[in-house]
Design an enzyme around this catalytic site. Structure first.
Site, PDB file in Angstrom:
ATOM      1  N   SER A 111     -41.666  77.084 -88.056  1.00 55.47           N
ATOM      2  CA  SER A 111     -40.337  77.600 -87.719  1.00 55.47           C
ATOM      3  C   SER A 111     -40.371  79.056 -87.272  1.00 55.47           C
ATOM      4  O   SER A 111     -41.018  79.393 -86.301  1.00 55.47           O
ATOM      5  CB  SER A 111     -39.413  77.385 -88.913  1.00 55.47           C
ATOM      6  OG  SER A 111     -38.106  77.701 -88.571  1.00 55.47           O
ATOM      7  N   HIS A 112     -39.740  79.923 -88.059  1.00 51.75           N
ATOM      8  CA  HIS A 112     -39.578  81.329 -87.677  1.00 51.75           C
ATOM      9  C   HIS A 112     -40.717  82.197 -88.184  1.00 51.75           C
ATOM     10  O   HIS A 112     -40.690  83.400 -88.001  1.00 51.75           O
ATOM     11  CB  HIS A 112     -38.255  81.810 -88.257  1.00 51.75           C
ATOM     12  CG  HIS A 112     -38.138  81.448 -89.713  1.00 51.75           C
ATOM     13  ND1 HIS A 112     -37.897  80.154 -90.116  1.00 51.75           N
ATOM     14  CD2 HIS A 112     -38.286  82.168 -90.833  1.00 51.75           C
ATOM     15  CE1 HIS A 112     -37.894  80.095 -91.431  1.00 51.75           C
ATOM     16  NE2 HIS A 112     -38.135  81.305 -91.900  1.00 51.75           N
ATOM     17  N   ASP A 275     -35.352  80.453 -82.603  1.00 45.92           N
ATOM     18  CA  ASP A 275     -36.580  80.772 -83.349  1.00 45.92           C
ATOM     19  C   ASP A 275     -37.797  80.011 -82.834  1.00 45.92           C
ATOM     20  O   ASP A 275     -37.741  79.347 -81.800  1.00 45.92           O
ATOM     21  CB  ASP A 275     -36.365  80.498 -84.841  1.00 45.92           C
ATOM     22  CG  ASP A 275     -36.301  79.017 -85.141  1.00 45.92           C
ATOM     23  OD1 ASP A 275     -35.881  78.251 -84.265  1.00 45.92           O
ATOM     24  OD2 ASP A 275     -36.688  78.618 -86.259  1.00 45.92           O
ATOM     25  N   ASP A 277     -39.366  77.233 -83.479  1.00 46.36           N
ATOM     26  CA  ASP A 277     -39.285  75.816 -83.126  1.00 46.36           C
ATOM     27  C   ASP A 277     -37.928  75.421 -82.554  1.00 46.36           C
ATOM     28  O   ASP A 277     -37.645  74.237 -82.388  1.00 46.36           O
ATOM     29  CB  ASP A 277     -39.630  74.943 -84.343  1.00 46.36           C
ATOM     30  CG  ASP A 277     -38.662  75.149 -85.493  1.00 46.36           C
ATOM     31  OD1 ASP A 277     -38.068  76.239 -85.590  1.00 46.36           O
ATOM     32  OD2 ASP A 277     -38.486  74.213 -86.294  1.00 46.36           O
ATOM     33  N   ASP A 279     -34.751  75.599 -83.610  1.00 42.86           N
ATOM     34  CA  ASP A 279     -33.608  75.026 -84.318  1.00 42.86           C
ATOM     35  C   ASP A 279     -32.615  76.074 -84.822  1.00 42.86           C
ATOM     36  O   ASP A 279     -31.494  75.738 -85.180  1.00 42.86           O
ATOM     37  CB  ASP A 279     -34.063  74.090 -85.458  1.00 42.86           C
ATOM     38  CG  ASP A 279     -34.948  74.770 -86.475  1.00 42.86           C
ATOM     39  OD1 ASP A 279     -35.290  75.961 -86.283  1.00 42.86           O
ATOM     40  OD2 ASP A 279     -35.326  74.102 -87.470  1.00 42.86           O
ATOM     41  N   ARG A 280     -33.025  77.345 -84.850  1.00 40.68           N
ATOM     42  CA  ARG A 280     -32.074  78.379 -85.293  1.00 40.68           C
ATOM     43  C   ARG A 280     -31.386  79.042 -84.110  1.00 40.68           C
ATOM     44  O   ARG A 280     -31.903  78.993 -82.988  1.00 40.68           O
ATOM     45  CB  ARG A 280     -32.821  79.478 -86.061  1.00 40.68           C
ATOM     46  CG  ARG A 280     -33.399  79.005 -87.346  1.00 40.68           C
ATOM     47  CD  ARG A 280     -33.978  80.154 -88.131  1.00 40.68           C
ATOM     48  NE  ARG A 280     -34.332  79.657 -89.456  1.00 40.68           N
ATOM     49  CZ  ARG A 280     -34.586  80.417 -90.499  1.00 40.68           C
ATOM     50  NH1 ARG A 280     -34.550  81.728 -90.384  1.00 40.68           N
ATOM     51  NH2 ARG A 280     -34.878  79.883 -91.665  1.00 40.68           N
ATOM     52  N   LYS A 374     -31.054  71.123 -87.427  1.00 34.81           N
ATOM     53  CA  LYS A 374     -30.207  72.135 -86.813  1.00 34.81           C
ATOM     54  C   LYS A 374     -30.690  72.327 -85.388  1.00 34.81           C
ATOM     55  O   LYS A 374     -31.809  71.944 -85.049  1.00 34.81           O
ATOM     56  CB  LYS A 374     -30.247  73.426 -87.611  1.00 34.81           C
ATOM     57  CG  LYS A 374     -31.609  73.987 -87.877  1.00 34.81           C
ATOM     58  CD  LYS A 374     -31.477  75.141 -88.862  1.00 34.81           C
ATOM     59  CE  LYS A 374     -32.831  75.620 -89.333  1.00 34.81           C
ATOM     60  NZ  LYS A 374     -33.045  75.371 -90.754  1.00 34.81           N
TER      61      LYS A 374
HETATM   62  C1  G1P Z   1     -34.930  79.180 -95.151  1.00 35.24           C
HETATM   63  C2  G1P Z   1     -33.425  79.248 -95.086  1.00 35.24           C
HETATM   64  C3  G1P Z   1     -32.851  77.853 -95.174  1.00 35.24           C
HETATM   65  C4  G1P Z   1     -33.446  76.982 -94.078  1.00 35.24           C
HETATM   66  C5  G1P Z   1     -34.954  77.015 -94.157  1.00 35.24           C
HETATM   67  C6  G1P Z   1     -35.602  76.271 -93.004  1.00 35.24           C
HETATM   68  O1  G1P Z   1     -35.337  78.631 -96.377  1.00 35.24           O
HETATM   69  O2  G1P Z   1     -32.905  80.063 -96.099  1.00 35.24           O
HETATM   70  O3  G1P Z   1     -31.454  77.935 -95.056  1.00 35.24           O
HETATM   71  O4  G1P Z   1     -33.010  75.660 -94.215  1.00 35.24           O
HETATM   72  O5  G1P Z   1     -35.410  78.371 -94.112  1.00 35.24           O
HETATM   73  O6  G1P Z   1     -35.266  76.826 -91.764  1.00 35.24           O
HETATM   74  P1  G1P Z   1     -35.803  79.508 -97.621  1.00 35.24           P
HETATM   75  O7  G1P Z   1     -36.926  80.390 -97.125  1.00 35.24           O
HETATM   76  O8  G1P Z   1     -34.626  80.336 -98.003  1.00 35.24           O
HETATM   77  O9  G1P Z   1     -36.207  78.521 -98.657  1.00 35.24           O
HETATM   78 ZN    ZN Z   2     -36.891  76.807 -87.198  1.00 35.04          ZN
END
Ligand code: G1P
Ligand code: ZN
Length: 541
Positions: A111-112, A275, A277, A279-280, A374
């Site tokens: 992801s990010h 981000d 991947d 989805d954000r 998302k």
């Molecule tokens: C974080 C975000 C959460 C999201 C997840 C995946 O998780 O807070 O809302 O669903 O990334 O993108 P966390 O690191 O807080 O567990």
């Molecule tokens: Zn992501």
């Protein structure tokens, strides 16, 4: 086909969103193979079925896909759909799983989190509805990974991932598909592309920052080619294996290029970023930040302007730490509003049961029943559709929203990379205090409840405990503490703070100002400095 002997690795436990570890951990011999085999062994009835595979293009994506393809063949899948060059954004993977009625999919992404040889890698399994595997399944996968002793893998050449077309590994068909086409078609079915096109070709300027991540090709295709935004509207549009050395998280700290452009003189009217991947999403106006919790509320309140949602919303849902702005909209629309634990997987059952249409999280995640993830670009198109129809600026839409519903001032303070022991101690210190807090007063606030959030899924009755510590005051004011389940270095403490303000004259304040006393209470209550050595957050949202 070969059966390879192996032995378990510790800690192959999927977190908030799949298994995420440092690239170097994934590169150990058999590490990825063990996890993939644990997934396959846990699934029932995969013989001859279709699997979708793709990732966000980060370092190790290609190597991982080659391994997965050979393992899928050896484990009896009939067909694999894989994005060209091994690419698929997370929402596009979800869309492809749904469209082709696949058995499931493996998505490669952290992801990010940053990428590159020293960065992070990740893998997660999505089920046939296109959404992340529920906890029951991820727990079973983890259990299996702790007892594994062999995995199955076919021998053969690497797949030519860069060419569209199909070929076989043994009896299994591999189809290399255009990663953007199915997703673009889905977007065109939901939004008023004609209205958005006339906005974007009228001199209205936008800037979309793909952060050198997966959404570059998607945004260029949809925003520039199909919807006519001038070339250059998409910046950092080439996906890079290390995201250009950046942190592909669309927030005010990491999306620096976009923030500079949107807060400069003569800034575009609309800015957005997504981000690693895809989805954000982060939404900006000229010199203006839209809080993701507010964004969800605005989409819900304006859904009737958007063709894919004009028949009304079944209901909405937000994760527990997300602000209660959308609850106010739901109340006015007289639709159900659900509060789920953090993580997209908790929306899946509600979406499948038709109980909700829109859902979102404060962490820059917004989505709907069109997929089971998302979806960053979807949120951008939703906003552009609203702006095109309403003919107002982002600020005007936001102010109008607050004047109708009131404003939920909101902030999240992240303390990243803190010592894990300190973080645990901080949380147990809070936990111990919880029973005594109700009735106590801090400044002008009196605690009305305090608990460790647990959730009973209204559809299947499953229970998830330990989902964050909540301290609630009157009138919806809240402080919430959680440890991140996605970080890979030390621990990350997230503190979420919210307060409702009905008075329109006070809506223009900076949230850090509006919440200053609560921020102080939050830091004092958890003994932040004592347990973490920090007095300031690394990221403020
Ligand atoms: C974080 C975000 C959460 C999201 C997840 C995946 O998780 O807070 O809302 O669903 O990334 O993108 P966390 O690191 O807080 O567990
Ligand atoms: Zn992501």
């Amino acid at each position: 086909m070969k059966a390879m002997q192996t032995s378990p690795f510790e800690g192959q436990k999927p977190g908030t969103s799949g298994l995420r570890k440092k690239v170097r951990i994934f590169q150990q011999a058999h590490y990825l193979e063990n996890f993939v085999q644990s997934v396959f062994d846990t699934l029932e009835g995969l013989e001859g079925k279709t699997l979708v595979v793709g990732g966000d293009g980060r370092y190790y994506n290609r190597e991982a896909i080659q391994i997965i393809l050979r393992m899928a063949a050896a484990n009896g899948f009939g067909r694999v759909l894989v994005g060209c060059d091994g690419l698929l954004s997370t929402p596009a993977a979800s869309a492809v799983i749904r469209k082709y009625k696949a058995f499931g999919g493996l998505i490669l992404s952290a992801s990010h989190n940053p990428g590159g040889p020293d960065g992070d890698f990740g893998i997660k399994y999505n089920i046939s509805n296109g959404g992340p595997a529920p906890e029951k399944l991820t727990d079973a996968i983890y259990q299996h990974s702790q007892n594994i002793n062999r995995y199955l893998i076919a021998e053969g050449e690497d797949a030519p991932l860069e060419t569209l077309g199909s070929y076989h590994i043994g009896d299994m068909l591999v189809e290399i598909i255009d990663p953007v086409a199915d997703y673009a078609e889905l977007m065109a079915s939901l939004f008023d592309f004609a209205a958005i096109r006339s906005l974007l070709t009228s001199g209205y300027r936008i800037c979309f920052d793909a952060m050198h991540a997966i959404n570059g090709p998607y945004a260029k295709k949809i925003l520039e080619e199909v919807l006519g935004a001038p070339q250059g509207s998409v910046i950092n549009g080439e996906p890079l294996a290390d995201f250009g050395g950046g942190h592909p998280d669309p927030n005010l700290t990491y999306a620096k290029d976009l923030v500079e452009i949107m807060y400069a003189e003569n800034a575009p009217a609309f800015g957005a970023a997504s981000d690693g991947d895809g989805d954000r999403n982060m939404i900006l106006g000229t010199n203006f930040f839209v809080n993701p919790s507010d964004s969800l509320a605005v989409l819900a309140a304006n859904a009737h302007w958007v063709p894919g949602y004009e028949n009304g919303l079944a209901g909405v849902a937000r994760s527990m730490p997300t602000s209660q702005a959308v609850d106010r909209v739901a109340e006015q629309l007289r639709i159900e509003c659900f509060e789920t634990p953090t993580g997209w997987k908790f929306f899946g059952n509600l979406l499948d049961a038709g109980r909700i249409t829109l859902c979102g999280e404060e962490s820059f995640g917004t989505g709907s029943d069109h997929v089971r993830e998302k979806d960053g670009l979807w949120a951008v198109l939703f906003w552009l559709n609203i702006l095109a129809v309403r003919g107002e600026t982002v600020q005007e839409v936001m102010h109008d929203h607050w004047s109708r519903f009131g404003r939920n001032f909101y902030t999240r303070h992240d303390h990243e990379g803190i010592d894990s022991n300190g973080a645990q101690q901080l949380m147990s210190h809070l936990q111990q205090q919880l029973p005594e807090l109700p009735g106590k007063t801090f400044g002008e606030y009196t605690v009305s409840y305090s608990d460790d959030f647990s959730y009973t899924d209204p559809i299947d009755g499953s229970i998830s405990t330990g989902q964050g510590l909540r301290i609630g005051f009157d009138n919806g004011t809240r402080i919430i503490y959680r440890l991140s389940g996605t970080g890979t270095e030390g621990a990350t403490l997230r503190i979420y703070i919210e307060k409702f303000e009905a008075d329109t004259n006070k809506h223009d304040q900076d949230p850090q100002q509006a919440l200053v006393d609560l921020i102080d209470i939050a830091n004092t209550l958890c003994k932040l400095e004592e347990y973490t050595g920090r007095d300031k957050p690394t990221v403020i949202t």
